[in-house]
Design a protein around this motif. Structure first.
Motif, PDB file in Angstrom:
ATOM      1  N   GLY A   1      30.872  51.755  36.321  1.00 24.69           N
ATOM      2  CA  GLY A   1      31.378  50.497  36.849  1.00 24.69           C
ATOM      3  C   GLY A   1      30.617  49.323  36.269  1.00 24.69           C
TER       4      GLY A   1
ATOM      5  N   SER B   1      33.078  39.431  40.239  1.00 30.71           N
ATOM      6  CA  SER B   1      34.067  40.459  39.901  1.00 30.71           C
ATOM      7  C   SER B   1      33.361  41.798  39.737  1.00 30.71           C
ATOM      8  CB  SER B   1      34.793  40.095  38.604  1.00 30.71           C
ATOM      9  OG  SER B   1      35.727  41.101  38.257  1.00 30.71           O
ATOM     10  N   GLU B   2      33.906  42.825  40.380  1.00 31.72           N
ATOM     11  CA  GLU B   2      33.331  44.164  40.294  1.00 31.72           C
ATOM     12  C   GLU B   2      34.435  45.177  40.058  1.00 31.72           C
ATOM     13  OE1 GLU B   2      30.234  47.108  42.668  1.00 31.72           O
ATOM     14  OE2 GLU B   2      31.219  45.485  43.749  1.00 31.72           O
ATOM     15  N   THR B   3      34.198  46.054  39.094  1.00 36.47           N
ATOM     16  CA  THR B   3      35.131  47.138  38.811  1.00 36.47           C
ATOM     17  C   THR B   3      34.370  48.457  38.897  1.00 36.47           C
ATOM     18  OG1 THR B   3      36.441  45.754  37.325  1.00 36.47           O
ATOM     19  CG2 THR B   3      36.748  48.128  37.157  1.00 36.47           C
ATOM     20  N   LYS B   4      34.842  49.350  39.748  1.00 34.96           N
ATOM     21  CA  LYS B   4      34.187  50.640  39.952  1.00 34.96           C
ATOM     22  C   LYS B   4      35.249  51.734  39.950  1.00 34.96           C
ATOM     23  CE  LYS B   4      30.938  50.708  42.965  1.00 34.96           C
ATOM     24  NZ  LYS B   4      30.193  50.708  44.262  1.00 34.96           N
ATOM     25  N   GLU B   5      34.957  52.825  39.271  1.00 35.65           N
ATOM     26  CA  GLU B   5      35.917  53.921  39.204  1.00 35.65           C
ATOM     27  C   GLU B   5      35.984  54.657  40.536  1.00 35.65           C
ATOM     28  OE1 GLU B   5      36.080  55.141  34.503  1.00 35.65           O
ATOM     29  OE2 GLU B   5      34.659  56.190  35.801  1.00 35.65           O
TER      30      GLU B   5
ATOM     31  N   GLY C   1      39.997  52.663  37.694  1.00 29.72           N
ATOM     32  CA  GLY C   1      39.124  51.556  38.026  1.00 29.72           C
ATOM     33  C   GLY C   1      39.664  50.730  39.187  1.00 29.72           C
ATOM     34  N   LYS C   2      38.810  50.490  40.157  1.00 36.02           N
ATOM     35  CA  LYS C   2      39.158  49.635  41.297  1.00 36.02           C
ATOM     36  C   LYS C   2      38.445  48.306  41.113  1.00 36.02           C
ATOM     37  CE  LYS C   2      38.619  49.351  46.341  1.00 36.02           C
ATOM     38  NZ  LYS C   2      38.089  50.062  47.530  1.00 36.02           N
ATOM     39  N   ARG C   3      39.219  47.232  41.006  1.00 36.59           N
ATOM     40  CA  ARG C   3      38.641  45.915  40.743  1.00 36.59           C
ATOM     41  C   ARG C   3      38.733  45.041  41.988  1.00 36.59           C
ATOM     42  NH1 ARG C   3      40.102  41.711  35.790  1.00 36.59           N
ATOM     43  NH2 ARG C   3      39.142  39.855  36.727  1.00 36.59           N
TER      44      ARG C   3
ATOM     45  N   ASP D   1      37.753  41.051  43.166  1.00 38.35           N
ATOM     46  CA  ASP D   1      37.360  39.705  42.759  1.00 38.35           C
ATOM     47  C   ASP D   1      37.162  38.837  43.991  1.00 38.35           C
ATOM     48  OD1 ASP D   1      37.614  39.976  39.828  1.00 38.35           O
ATOM     49  OD2 ASP D   1      39.729  40.271  40.267  1.00 38.35           O
TER      50      ASP D   1
END
Length: 464
Positions: free
Chosen positions: A279, A302-306, A317-319, A321
């Motif tokens: 992520g 903003s954060e993107t984590k699988e 990926g779960k984003r 914002d």
């Protein structure tokens, strides 16, 4: 009881206490925050023992700790702790030893089963920390041992098979700090009894008068085990690798721009995800001081984590914002106000949702007066828990609250302090949350039949 500065004794405590060593890989028992808008200050301040003043039921040591300075530039900390904690009992073994699946930290003793779990497991801890300081170099050595009078019997699954599941553990650590001109190097390496290794290394730089930077790398093995580890991390001080970079630019005394980028991975499985994942996390904030009485900032995160989809088991990926506008302003010497508007959006495959939160703060603190108060009115609307929005709330002395606002509703709270007589203070906190999207709140023994939830706290302090 606590005493300070008695000859070579810098600090000694008998009773409940917390400890912080190095960068928290071996020991960081007190409250510790991770990534924040303070993008440069990523180093933890270690080598401390302090009184435990919070309301946590189990997350403290009970016994004695002493910090002495036998020689110039040399500090020595020793501690011993022994106290019983709540645990989820699953069986009684042949030798009358109890088998338990987890340590309980709620402090709730409302039912027959909860009462059976009260103060049933004895935890013993002892250890030491030695710190040497010479000019710009600081070196520390840490050691502590845990012994639990019971049989840890955790349910084992593929994702948690490397977690601590015994009744004894030992942890060793080496931490350092080195100052060179405008650079501050720091780090720590830790090892648990099973051979698991974790390390963290970082540097904070003053590039010029207006520009500062920070860089940090951490690598925590999947089998590193330390009950009180709380180092810089996205998730925990286990099963994580990552690189963090922060930058802060201050062109003048009114304006500041800062941000960070953090890329990380989880080499092993984690709860709810049956594969290694990765992520990233980015933050950008601009602060502006309008005048002496008014400050504001704008933030984008903003954060993107699988994550793993429950239906197809696919990893995607779960984003998330978040956008925030915040302003503080004062009226005279007694009144202070704050406004915040924040949005949250989620994008996970076909799932897309957006929520918001809006609040107004009012604080009154006279220069000479017996009563001070702070209050807040919050309006929030987020479709699900995934799009929740966090906000710090004022509380009674030594208390804190950072709730997650989700669903649809309003919240109002008031925190008041009154100096009744000299050295005697009284705090009151009352909060009520009203939901407009449900008629039943919480579940189980905490269930509330209705859409309103009220919290009340009272605190009395006498200083002598």
């Amino acid at each position: 009881m606590q005493a300070k500065k008695i000859g070579k004794i810098k600090n000694v405590i008998i009773g409940d206490y917390q400890m912080n060593f190095g960068q928290g890989l071996v020991m960081q028992s007190g409250m510790s925050f991770g990534k924040s808008s303070e993008v440069i200050n990523i180093q933890k301040s270690g080598n401390l023992i302090k009184a435990h003043t919070a309301a946590a039921e189990n997350l403290f040591f009970r016994g004695t700790a002493i910090q002495i300075e036998p020689l110039k530039n040399l500090e020595f900390i020793a501690f011993y702790s022994s106290h019983k904690v709540d645990a989820n009992i699953v069986d009684t073994l042949e030798n009358d030893e109890l088998a338990f699946s987890s340590i309980q930290g709620t402090g709730m003793h409302r039912t027959a089963s909860e009462l059976l779990d009260k103060n049933v497991i004895l935890q013993n801890h002892f250890g030491t920390h030695v710190n040497y300081n010479y000019k710009q170099l600081n070196l520390g050595l840490s050691y502590y041992k845990t012994k639990i009078e019971g049989e840890y019997n955790k349910s084992i699954y593929p994702y948690n098979q490397f977690d601590f599941n015994g009744n004894t553990n030992q942890n060793y650590g080496l931490d350092y700090q080195f100052l060179y001109k405008n650079m501050n190097f720091f780090g720590e390496v830790g090892r648990s009894e099973n051979g698991g290794i974790a390390h963290i290394n970082g540097v904070m730089l003053g590039l010029d008068k207006s520009l500062s930077a920070s860089l940090l790398y951490r690598d925590y093995a999947k089998d590193y085990q330390s009950e009180y580890a709380n180092a810089f991390a996205e998730r925990s001080s286990q099963n994580e690798k990552g690189v963090y970079f922060g930058l802060e630019f201050t062109p003048n005394h009114k304006f500041k721009i800062k941000g960070y980028a953090d890329n990380y991975e989880f080499p092993w499985l984690r709860f709810g995800v049956d594969a290694p994942t990765k992520g990233n996390d980015y933050l950008l904030q601009a602060d502006y001081k309008i005048n002496r009485a008014t400050k504001m900032y704008v933030r984008y995160k903003s954060e993107t984590k699988e994550e793993q989809l429950s239906e197809s088991l696919a990893i995607i990926g779960k984003r998330k914002d978040n956008f925030r506008f915040h302003i503080n302003y004062k009226e005279g010497d007694n009144w202070a106000f704050a406004n915040r508007f924040e949005t949250s959006s989620i994008n996970l495959g076909n799932q897309q949702e957006m929520g918001y939160m809006l609040y107004q703060d009012v604080k009154y603190k006279p220069l000479f007066g017996k009563i001070t108060f702070s209050s807040r009115y919050v309006l929030f609307n987020t479709p699900t828990y995934d799009s929740r929005i966090y906000a710090y709330e004022n509380d009674v002395l030594y208390g804190y609250s950072i709730p997650a606002y989700y669903g649809k509703g309003i919240k109002i709270y008031l925190v008041a302090k009154c100096n009744i007589i000299r050295n005697l203070d009284f705090w009151l906190r009352i909060a009520q949350t009203t939901y407009t999207d449900r008629e039943v709140l919480k579940s189980g023994w905490d269930e509330i039949n209705g859409n309103k939830m009220t919290d009340l706290k009272l605190q009395l302090r006498y200083k002598f």
